[in-house]
Design a protein around this motif. Structure first.
Motif, PDB file in Angstrom:
ATOM      1  N   TRP A   8       0.842  -1.208   0.000  1.00  0.00           N
ATOM      2  CA  TRP A   8       0.000   0.000   0.000  1.00  0.00           C
ATOM      3  C   TRP A   8       0.879   1.261   0.000  1.00  0.00           C
ATOM      4  O   TRP A   8       0.679   2.178  -0.801  1.00  0.00           O
ATOM      5  CB  TRP A   8      -0.918  -0.014   1.230  1.00  0.00           C
ATOM      6  N   ILE A   9       1.865   1.261   0.902  1.00  0.00           N
ATOM      7  CA  ILE A   9       2.770   2.424   0.989  1.00  0.00           C
ATOM      8  C   ILE A   9       3.533   2.598  -0.326  1.00  0.00           C
ATOM      9  O   ILE A   9       3.628   3.695  -0.874  1.00  0.00           O
ATOM     10  CB  ILE A   9       3.736   2.242   2.189  1.00  0.00           C
ATOM     11  N   GLY A  10       4.063   1.488  -0.848  1.00  0.00           N
ATOM     12  CA  GLY A  10       4.866   1.564  -2.077  1.00  0.00           C
ATOM     13  C   GLY A  10       4.048   1.959  -3.291  1.00  0.00           C
ATOM     14  O   GLY A  10       4.532   2.643  -4.188  1.00  0.00           O
ATOM     15  N   GLY A  11       2.789   1.525  -3.326  1.00  0.00           N
ATOM     16  CA  GLY A  11       1.957   1.811  -4.489  1.00  0.00           C
ATOM     17  C   GLY A  11       1.332   3.180  -4.434  1.00  0.00           C
ATOM     18  O   GLY A  11       0.934   3.730  -5.452  1.00  0.00           O
ATOM     19  N   ASN A  12       1.235   3.735  -3.240  1.00  0.00           N
ATOM     20  CA  ASN A  12       0.449   4.944  -3.084  1.00  0.00           C
ATOM     21  C   ASN A  12       1.266   6.226  -2.981  1.00  0.00           C
ATOM     22  O   ASN A  12       0.975   7.201  -3.663  1.00  0.00           O
ATOM     23  CB  ASN A  12      -0.436   4.774  -1.850  1.00  0.00           C
ATOM     24  N   ILE A  13       2.281   6.213  -2.120  1.00  0.00           N
ATOM     25  CA  ILE A  13       3.039   7.464  -1.930  1.00  0.00           C
ATOM     26  C   ILE A  13       3.849   7.731  -3.194  1.00  0.00           C
ATOM     27  O   ILE A  13       4.440   6.819  -3.776  1.00  0.00           O
ATOM     28  CB  ILE A  13       3.948   7.381  -0.682  1.00  0.00           C
ATOM     29  N   ASP A  14       3.866   9.000  -3.606  1.00  0.00           N
ATOM     30  CA  ASP A  14       4.429   9.309  -4.925  1.00  0.00           C
ATOM     31  C   ASP A  14       5.947   9.195  -4.987  1.00  0.00           C
ATOM     32  O   ASP A  14       6.499   8.505  -5.831  1.00  0.00           O
ATOM     33  CB  ASP A  14       4.036  10.732  -5.335  1.00  0.00           C
ATOM     34  N   THR A  15       6.611   9.915  -4.107  1.00  0.00           N
ATOM     35  CA  THR A  15       8.049  10.025  -4.306  1.00  0.00           C
ATOM     36  C   THR A  15       8.791   8.901  -3.564  1.00  0.00           C
ATOM     37  O   THR A  15       8.396   8.493  -2.479  1.00  0.00           O
ATOM     38  CB  THR A  15       8.538  11.440  -3.914  1.00  0.00           C
ATOM     39  N   THR A  16       9.844   8.394  -4.197  1.00  0.00           N
ATOM     40  CA  THR A  16      10.532   7.217  -3.681  1.00  0.00           C
ATOM     41  C   THR A  16      11.107   7.463  -2.288  1.00  0.00           C
ATOM     42  O   THR A  16      11.064   6.574  -1.433  1.00  0.00           O
ATOM     43  CB  THR A  16      11.657   6.812  -4.661  1.00  0.00           C
ATOM     44  N   ALA A  17      11.626   8.676  -2.049  1.00  0.00           N
ATOM     45  CA  ALA A  17      12.195   8.977  -0.735  1.00  0.00           C
ATOM     46  C   ALA A  17      11.120   8.887   0.344  1.00  0.00           C
ATOM     47  O   ALA A  17      11.355   8.358   1.441  1.00  0.00           O
ATOM     48  CB  ALA A  17      12.819  10.366  -0.738  1.00  0.00           C
TER      49      ALA A  17
ATOM     50  N   ALA B  14      10.718  -3.530   2.963  1.00  0.00           N
ATOM     51  CA  ALA B  14      11.203  -4.369   1.858  1.00  0.00           C
ATOM     52  C   ALA B  14      10.166  -4.428   0.737  1.00  0.00           C
ATOM     53  O   ALA B  14      10.488  -4.218  -0.439  1.00  0.00           O
ATOM     54  CB  ALA B  14      11.518  -5.772   2.374  1.00  0.00           C
ATOM     55  N   ILE B  15       8.906  -4.691   1.094  1.00  0.00           N
ATOM     56  CA  ILE B  15       7.856  -4.805   0.053  1.00  0.00           C
ATOM     57  C   ILE B  15       7.599  -3.444  -0.600  1.00  0.00           C
ATOM     58  O   ILE B  15       7.465  -3.339  -1.825  1.00  0.00           O
ATOM     59  CB  ILE B  15       6.553  -5.361   0.667  1.00  0.00           C
ATOM     60  N   ALA B  16       7.535  -2.387   0.231  1.00  0.00           N
ATOM     61  CA  ALA B  16       7.294  -1.041  -0.321  1.00  0.00           C
ATOM     62  C   ALA B  16       8.375  -0.684  -1.337  1.00  0.00           C
ATOM     63  O   ALA B  16       8.088  -0.117  -2.396  1.00  0.00           O
ATOM     64  CB  ALA B  16       7.254  -0.002   0.805  1.00  0.00           C
ATOM     65  N   SER B  17       9.635  -1.033  -1.024  1.00  0.00           N
ATOM     66  CA  SER B  17      10.743  -0.708  -1.933  1.00  0.00           C
ATOM     67  C   SER B  17      10.622  -1.482  -3.241  1.00  0.00           C
ATOM     68  O   SER B  17      10.848  -0.921  -4.322  1.00  0.00           O
ATOM     69  CB  SER B  17      12.089  -1.045  -1.287  1.00  0.00           C
ATOM     70  N   ILE B  18      10.276  -2.765  -3.138  1.00  0.00           N
ATOM     71  CA  ILE B  18      10.159  -3.578  -4.361  1.00  0.00           C
ATOM     72  C   ILE B  18       9.033  -3.025  -5.246  1.00  0.00           C
ATOM     73  O   ILE B  18       9.194  -2.871  -6.465  1.00  0.00           O
ATOM     74  CB  ILE B  18       9.908  -5.068  -4.007  1.00  0.00           C
TER      75      ILE B  18
ATOM     76  N   ALA C  35      -3.411  -3.771  -3.041  1.00  0.00           N
ATOM     77  CA  ALA C  35      -2.486  -4.371  -2.057  1.00  0.00           C
ATOM     78  C   ALA C  35      -3.164  -5.523  -1.334  1.00  0.00           C
ATOM     79  O   ALA C  35      -2.562  -6.593  -1.142  1.00  0.00           O
ATOM     80  CB  ALA C  35      -2.021  -3.303  -1.063  1.00  0.00           C
ATOM     81  N   VAL C  36      -4.439  -5.333  -0.946  1.00  0.00           N
ATOM     82  CA  VAL C  36      -5.170  -6.403  -0.248  1.00  0.00           C
ATOM     83  C   VAL C  36      -5.376  -7.581  -1.191  1.00  0.00           C
ATOM     84  O   VAL C  36      -5.165  -8.740  -0.814  1.00  0.00           O
ATOM     85  CB  VAL C  36      -6.527  -5.867   0.289  1.00  0.00           C
TER      86      VAL C  36
END
Lengths: 54, 376
Positions: B210-219, B234-238, B363-364
Motif C-alpha cells: 500500500w505504501i509503495g503503491g500509493n506514496i508518490d516520491t521514492t524517498a 522491503a515490500i514497499a521498496s520492491i 495491495a489487499v
C-alpha cells in the motif's frame, strides 16, 4: 490563477533548465548505482568496517 | 574584448556555482549528522521521564524531515536557500540508499514479489494516470502540466515528473510546480500511512504494498516504510522500484503523443526502443545487483560474518536515507504552490485520494497472505 500560472502559458520550445535536470537525473541514476555497489563491495571485502561508519 | 570578458567570466560563474553546490551539500551533511545525533541521544535524554515512550518511538525519518523543514525555513529567511538548492540531492541520496537497501533484501523475495508488483504497478499507473489526465482536462489544465501531474502522482513523484517534463518539453516552472505538489502531498503521507496501516491492522506485506503503491516520491515511500518496519519497507521498496522501472514506458508514450497529437510536429523523430533504455532508471539495476551480490556472498560465508557485514551496509544505507529525508525537507517550496492557484492542487488531491483507495484495494487483493522472510 495569476499571470505566472504554469497551467495557463502557451507551449514553447524545450526549456534548457528542464533538459539539464533530466540529463542530470539520468547521470545521477548511474552515479547512485556506482556509489551504492562500490560501497557494498568494499564492505563485503572488509575494506569498510563497522568502525569507519559513524 | 567581448570574447575575453566571456571566457574569463564563465569559469568564475562555474566556480561560484560549484562553491554554492558544495555549501549546500555541507548543509545537508550537518543536518544529517544532527539527525543521527538526536536519533541516538533523545531516547537516553528522555529515559525515566514521561516522554520516554514517545522518544523511543520516534525514528530518524521524523528528525531528518523536521530538521530539513526547519533548515528550509532558516535558509529561506536568510535568502540563501535558492543558492544552496543544487546541493540538496534528494534523488541521488535516495537512489544510493535504495541500492544499499538491495543488499538486505533476499533475491528470492524480489523474485517472489515481482509478479504481484508488476500487476499492481501496471494497473495503478494506468488507472491513476488516466483519472488524473481526465480530471486535469475537465478542469482546463494545460496539457503539459496534466502530463507532469499525472506522471508524478501515478508513477514515482519527482523522478517521473522530470522524465515526463523531458518527454513533453515542459517548462521549468511546470516542473518546479509538480515537484512541489509531490513533496507537499508526500510529507503528511509519510506519517499518516504507517499509522493508518496500523489502525487498519494490515499485515506487513499489504502495508508495504500500500505504501509503495500509493506514496508518490521514492524517498517518502522509504521514509514511510522505515516507520512501518523492516518487512513493510522491503515490500514497499520492491513495489516502488517496479513503478520506477516503468517510467521509461510512460515517458516514451508521452513523447510520442505530444509530438504527433498535441504539438503536431509530423517530422518529429519517432521514439524507438533505444528511448526506453535511455529513460530507464538505472538505479533499479543497482538495486537488483546489490541483492544478487549479497545473496551470493551470504551463501559463501558463515552466518556471523555475513550478518556483521550486512549490518555495516545497513548503517551506510541509513546514512544515505537520512541525507535524502533531510533534503526532502530542504527542497519543499511553498511559493510555487501559491502561484498556480487551486485547480492543479484540486486535481492532485483528487488523484491522491483515488491512488490511496486503489492502492489499498490492489495491495489487499495481491499481497494478502504473502510471506516476508526475516530481514538479514
Amino acid at each position: 490563477m495569476s499571470g505566472t500560472d504554469p497551467a495557463a502559458e502557451p507551449a514553447g520550445r524545450p526549456d534548457p533548465d528542464v533538459e539539464t535536470r533530466r540529463r542530470w537525473a539520468l547521470n545521477e541514476d548511474w552515479l547512485a548505482t556506482a556509489v551504492g555497489l562500490i560501497l557494498i563491495v568494499l564492505v563485503l571485502a572488509g575494506v569498510v568496517t563497522d568502525g569507519l561508519v559513524p | 574584448m567581448t570574447e575575453t570578458v566571456r571566457t574569463s567570466r564563465f569559469p568564475a560563474e562555474i566556480r561560484s556555482r560549484g562553491t554554492w553546490f558544495a555549501l549546500g551539500v555541507v548543509v545537508v551533511l550537518l543536518l544529517g549528522w544532527l539527525t543521527h545525533y538526536l536519533n541516538e541521544s533523545v531516547p537516553d535524554w528522555a529515559q525515566d521521564t514521561s516522554f520516554d515512550d514517545i522518544a523511543s518511538a520516534v525514528e530518524y525519518p521524523v528528525y531528518a524531515i523536521l530538521l530539513g523543514l526547519a533548515g528550509n525555513a532558516v535558509l529561506t529567511l536568510t535568502g540563501l536557500r535558492d543558492r544552496l538548492a543544487d546541493g540538496f540531492r534528494t534523488e541521488f541520496f535516495i537512489k544510493t540508499g535504495l541500492v544499499l537497501l538491495g543488499a538486505s533484501i533476499d533475491l528470492k523475495l524480489i523474485v517472489d514479489a515481482a509478479g504481484r508488483s508488476i500487476v499492481q504497478a501496471v494497473l495503478l499507473i494506468s488507472l491513476v494516470f488516466g483519472f488524473t489526465w481526465w480530471l486535469g482536462g475537465r478542469l482546463g489544465l494545460d496539457d503539459k502540466l496534466r502530463a507532469l501531474l499525472a506522471s508524478a502522482v501515478a508513477i514515482c513523484g519527482v523522478s517521473a515528473a522530470i522524465a515526463a517534463a523531458g518527454a513533453v518539453q515542459a517548462r521549468k516552472e511546470q516542473l518546479a510546480y509538480a515537484a512541489s505538489l509531490v513533496i507537499a502531498f508526500a510529507l503528511p503521507s509519510i506519517f499518516l500511512l504507517p499509522w493508518l496501516a496500523d489502525v487498519l491492522n494490515l499485515d506487513d506485506a499489504v502495508a508495504g504494498a500500500w505504501i509503495g503503491g500509493n506514496i508518490d516520491t521514492t524517498a517518502a515511500v522509504t521514509a514511510a516504510g522505515t516507520l512501518a518496519g523492516e518487512g513493510p519497507l522491503a515490500i514497499a521498496s520492491i513495489v516502488k522500484v517496479t513503478q520506477n522501472a516503468l517510467i521509461g514506458v510512460v515517458a516514451v508514450g508521452l513523447a510520442a503523443y505530444f509530438a504527433y497529437r498535441v504539438d503536431r510536429t509530423p517530422d518529429a523523430p519517432r521514439p524507438g526502443p533505444g528511448e526506453l533504455w535511455r529513460r530507464f532508471p538505472k538505479f533499479v539495476i543497482g538495486f537488483i545487483a546489490a541483492s544478487v551480490i549479497a545473496t551470493v556472498y551470504l551463501g559463501q560465508v558463515s552466518s556471523g560474518e555475513g550478518k556483521e557485514h550486512i549490518a555495516v551496509v545497513n548503517d551506510l544505507r541509513i546514512w544515505f536515507l537520512i541525507l535524502a529525508f533531510v533534503s526532502i525537507g530542504l527542497e519543499f517550496r511553498v511559493g510555487a504552490l501559491r502561484e498556480a492557484g487551486w485547480r492543479p492542487v484540486a486535481v492532485f488531491a483528487a488523484a491522491t485520494v483515488v491512488n490511496v483507495l486503489l492502492a489499498l484495494l490492489l495491495a489487499v487483493l495481491l499481497f494478502s497472505g504473502f510471506e516476508i522472510p526475516a530481514a538479514r
